[in-house]
Design a protein around this motif. Structure first.
Motif, mmCIF file in Angstrom:
data_model
loop_
_atom_site.group_PDB
_atom_site.id
_atom_site.type_symbol
_atom_site.label_atom_id
_atom_site.label_comp_id
_atom_site.label_asym_id
_atom_site.label_seq_id
_atom_site.Cartn_x
_atom_site.Cartn_y
_atom_site.Cartn_z
ATOM 1 N N PHE A 22 0.829 -1.201 0.000
ATOM 2 C CA PHE A 22 0.000 0.000 0.000
ATOM 3 C C PHE A 22 0.871 1.262 0.000
ATOM 4 N N SER A 23 1.924 1.273 0.815
ATOM 5 C CA SER A 23 2.764 2.483 0.872
ATOM 6 C C SER A 23 3.485 2.691 -0.463
ATOM 7 N N LEU A 24 3.927 1.598 -1.075
ATOM 8 C CA LEU A 24 4.566 1.710 -2.399
ATOM 9 C C LEU A 24 3.552 2.212 -3.432
ATOM 10 N N PHE A 25 2.352 1.658 -3.365
ATOM 11 C CA PHE A 25 1.292 2.016 -4.310
ATOM 12 C C PHE A 25 0.992 3.517 -4.234
ATOM 13 N N VAL A 26 0.807 4.022 -3.008
ATOM 14 C CA VAL A 26 0.469 5.443 -2.833
ATOM 15 C C VAL A 26 1.592 6.320 -3.395
ATOM 16 N N GLN A 51 6.561 -7.156 -4.278
ATOM 17 C CA GLN A 51 5.653 -6.152 -3.695
ATOM 18 C C GLN A 51 5.642 -4.907 -4.581
ATOM 19 N N GLY A 52 6.833 -4.540 -5.075
ATOM 20 C CA GLY A 52 6.944 -3.396 -5.973
ATOM 21 C C GLY A 52 6.160 -3.618 -7.257
ATOM 22 N N LEU A 53 6.247 -4.842 -7.769
ATOM 23 C CA LEU A 53 5.531 -5.177 -9.013
ATOM 24 C C LEU A 53 4.017 -5.061 -8.810
ATOM 25 N N GLY A 62 5.600 2.025 -17.775
ATOM 26 C CA GLY A 62 6.872 1.313 -17.581
ATOM 27 C C GLY A 62 7.703 1.968 -16.504
ATOM 28 N N ALA A 63 7.770 3.310 -16.547
ATOM 29 C CA ALA A 63 8.587 4.021 -15.554
ATOM 30 C C ALA A 63 8.025 3.810 -14.149
ATOM 31 N N MET A 64 6.689 3.819 -14.036
ATOM 32 C CA MET A 64 6.074 3.612 -12.715
ATOM 33 C C MET A 64 6.352 2.205 -12.197
ATOM 34 N N LEU A 65 6.212 1.221 -13.076
ATOM 35 C CA LEU A 65 6.473 -0.170 -12.669
ATOM 36 C C LEU A 65 7.928 -0.334 -12.236
ATOM 37 N N LEU A 66 8.813 0.228 -13.050
ATOM 38 C CA LEU A 66 10.246 0.112 -12.768
ATOM 39 C C LEU A 66 10.598 0.801 -11.449
ATOM 40 N N LEU A 67 10.065 2.003 -11.260
ATOM 41 C CA LEU A 67 10.335 2.751 -10.028
ATOM 42 C C LEU A 67 9.831 1.974 -8.813
ATOM 43 N N SER A 68 8.632 1.448 -8.941
ATOM 44 C CA SER A 68 8.035 0.710 -7.836
ATOM 45 C C SER A 68 8.869 -0.524 -7.485
ATOM 46 N N MET A 69 9.309 -1.247 -8.519
ATOM 47 C CA MET A 69 10.109 -2.448 -8.276
ATOM 48 C C MET A 69 11.475 -2.081 -7.690
#
Lengths: 233, 294
Positions: free
Chosen positions: B26-30, B223-225, B265-272
């Motif tokens: 959740f914290s990563l998502f926000v 979790q990032g993914l 892509g950038a959001m997914l990569l950043l999150s991971m």
């Protein structure tokens, strides 16, 4: 290090919070030997074991376990040292969310063994401790004695040279204590050195072996004289 | 080291500590969602500003000069780095343009033959108002040039607003990122703390720190993914469905660089990467500080 000694402490001194716990201790455990380390609670018996698996390092002196100079090895070598040791605690330390098989298998997975070997070896050690039929049960379904046998099986899985047991019967009833002590004797008879910490005088008396007492930060070998343990002269 | 074991442990790690894993996700998502929204809005503001800036033209009005001088002026104009294109507007063309812009009756109001010939320049506005001003003063000194005009005020306002927006937007972005990193670190630390028995047991049987850490890192990346995928879906929902429905006046905000997959892509990569980094940092510290006997 003498040829047959698997553990050797030379002039080891250790202070904990400015208190001297070990004071110029000299100790040897030979290959295939069984020894008790006894003494009242808080005297430093568990700290003595911590030195052997490098959870603490001495302030002075040398500690050797098998071929490892424990106080000189790097952090990277510590896991290799621990693979030479089987460690059993009073509080079992089993993973509650894994069954008996997985709890034992896990010690081989961390060393990178192949699945086929892991399966064979786990069944072998579970058979040795008499629990192969309980391999699919979770720790909570087992009695205290059975849980301790699983811990011993896990400790044996890597075929260590030495078994260190810190009050392994501390939480057990007399029947389970008997089972565990007989198991430890069997393991010892197969050639593995065992160093067991206990303050259970009845156990020491019933299953006689070399007995070392910790007193005033030093170790002292004892022998049976009749019904009493007395210092070796 | 068994990769299969590490991946399996990483996946089952999420199942074993559902609450802690959910908090991390959740914290990563926000964090990633906020950064995604900021990026999409920021990009649109930036492209709008750039298209307005592109409207800025420099007009070089000429005195009555012969053709040879006119060519020389043209060469000097074209040698300027900032000039993208120079269009010559003759006196006649100027009159025609005036007629077109003000209507057929403009002759009644004024004689149109007073309009001078000029060069209309398209300039690279990225260079900034200051560089353009310097160029303008150079052009003004060319022999045969009467006057040089351009909308300096508009350019300066645009530039100043864009700078303020970039600084505020960038600052907010960095703050969100820092807050997210601390949050992710702490929540992943909680996840790892929930598994201290596992770490102690692993140390007990001689697992290396790298081996103990690896499943946590796999878990962090997973979790990032998950968090990144949810954030991308939310961005789609917000900008493609909710905003056109509830705020139709705003129009459809464009995806950065015109394609959805750049931002997604950038959001997914950043999150991971945040999941990887947070779990690595937390696991490193926690494993080091955990003793077998406590």
């Amino acid at each position: 290090m003498s040829e047959t000694a698997v553990i050797e402490l030379k002039n080891v001194t250790l202070n904990y919070d400015k208190n001297r716990v070990l004071d110029d201790v000299n100790f040897k455990l030979h290959n295939g030997e069984f020894a008790y380390l006894i003494g009242p609670t808080g005297i430093g018996k568990s700290t003595f074991l911590k030195l052997l698996y490098r959870d603490v390092v001495p302030d002075s002196g040398t500690v050797r376990v098998t071929e490892y100079p424990v106080n000189k090895i790097s952090e990277r070598e510590v896991p290799m040292l621990r693979r030479r040791l089987g460690i059993v605690f009073q509080d079992f330390q089993l993973l509650k969310d894994r069954n008996v098989f997985d709890n034992v298998a896990f010690s081989l997975q961390v060393t990178g063994e192949k699945p086929k070997f892991i399966k064979e070896r786990v069944l072998e050690v579970l058979t040795m401790v008499g629990l192969s039929h309980r391999r699919k049960h979770l720790p909570r379904d087992l009695s205290g004695g059975e849980q301790q046998r699983v811990v011993i099986a896990r400790a044996l899985a890597n075929e260590p040279r030495i078994l260190l047991a810190d009050e392994p019967t501390g939480n057990l009833d007399p029947k389970a204590t008997k089972e565990i002590m007989e198991l430890l004797r069997t393991i010892n008879n197969r050639g593995m050195a065992v160093l067991m910490i206990t303050h259970d005088y009845a156990v020491v008396k019933k299953y006689k072996a070399r007995t070392v007492r910790m007193v005033n930060g030093k170790t002292q070998d004892l022998v049976w004289k009749g019904d009493k343990l007395v210092p070796v002269k | 080291m068994s990769i299969k074991y590490i991946v399996r442990e990483g996946i089952s790690g999420i199942k074993r500590t559902k609450l802690a894993a959910t908090t991390s996700i959740f914290s990563l998502f926000v964090a990633v969602l906020l950064l995604g929204i900021l990026t999409r809005i920021g990009f649109n503001v930036y492209s709008q500003a750039m298209s307005i800036k592109e409207l800025v033209e420099v007009e070089v009005f000429l005195l009555d000069v012969d053709e040879r001088t006119m060519d020389q002026i043209r060469q000097q104009i074209e040698s300027e780095e900032l000039v993208i294109d120079a269009t010559y507007i003759s006196k006649d063309s100027a009159s025609a343009i005036m007629r077109e812009e003000f209507g057929a009756g403009v002759e009644e109001l004024a004689e149109l033959n007073f309009l001078p010939a000029s060069y209309r320049l398209s300039v690279n506005t990225d260079a900034g108002a200051e560089s353009i001003e310097t160029m303008v003063s150079r052009l003004q000194n060319i022999r045969g040039v009467d006057e040089v005009e351009y909308n300096a005020a508009l350019l300066r306002v645009m530039e100043s607003n864009l700078n303020t927006f970039s600084m505020v937007g960038g600052g907010i972005g960095i703050l969100i990122l820092l807050a997210a990193l601390v949050l992710v670190y702490n929540t992943i630390r909680l996840t790892i703390y929930a598994k201290r028995d596992l770490i102690r047991a692993m140390k007990l049987v001689g697992a290396t720190h790298k081996f103990i850490r690896s499943p946590f890192i796999v878990e962090g990346i997973l979790q990032g993914l998950i968090a990144g995928s949810l954030a991308v879906l939310s961005i789609f929902f917000i900008f493609e469905l909710a905003m056109p429905y509830y705020l139709p006046d705003l129009g459809l905000l464009e995806w950065p660089f015109g394609r959805w997959y750049f931002l997604a892509g950038a959001m997914l990569l950043l999150s991971m990467m945040m999941g990887w980094w947070g779990s690595r940092w937390a696991a490193r510290r926690f494993i080091k500080e955990t003793y077998i006997s406590e």
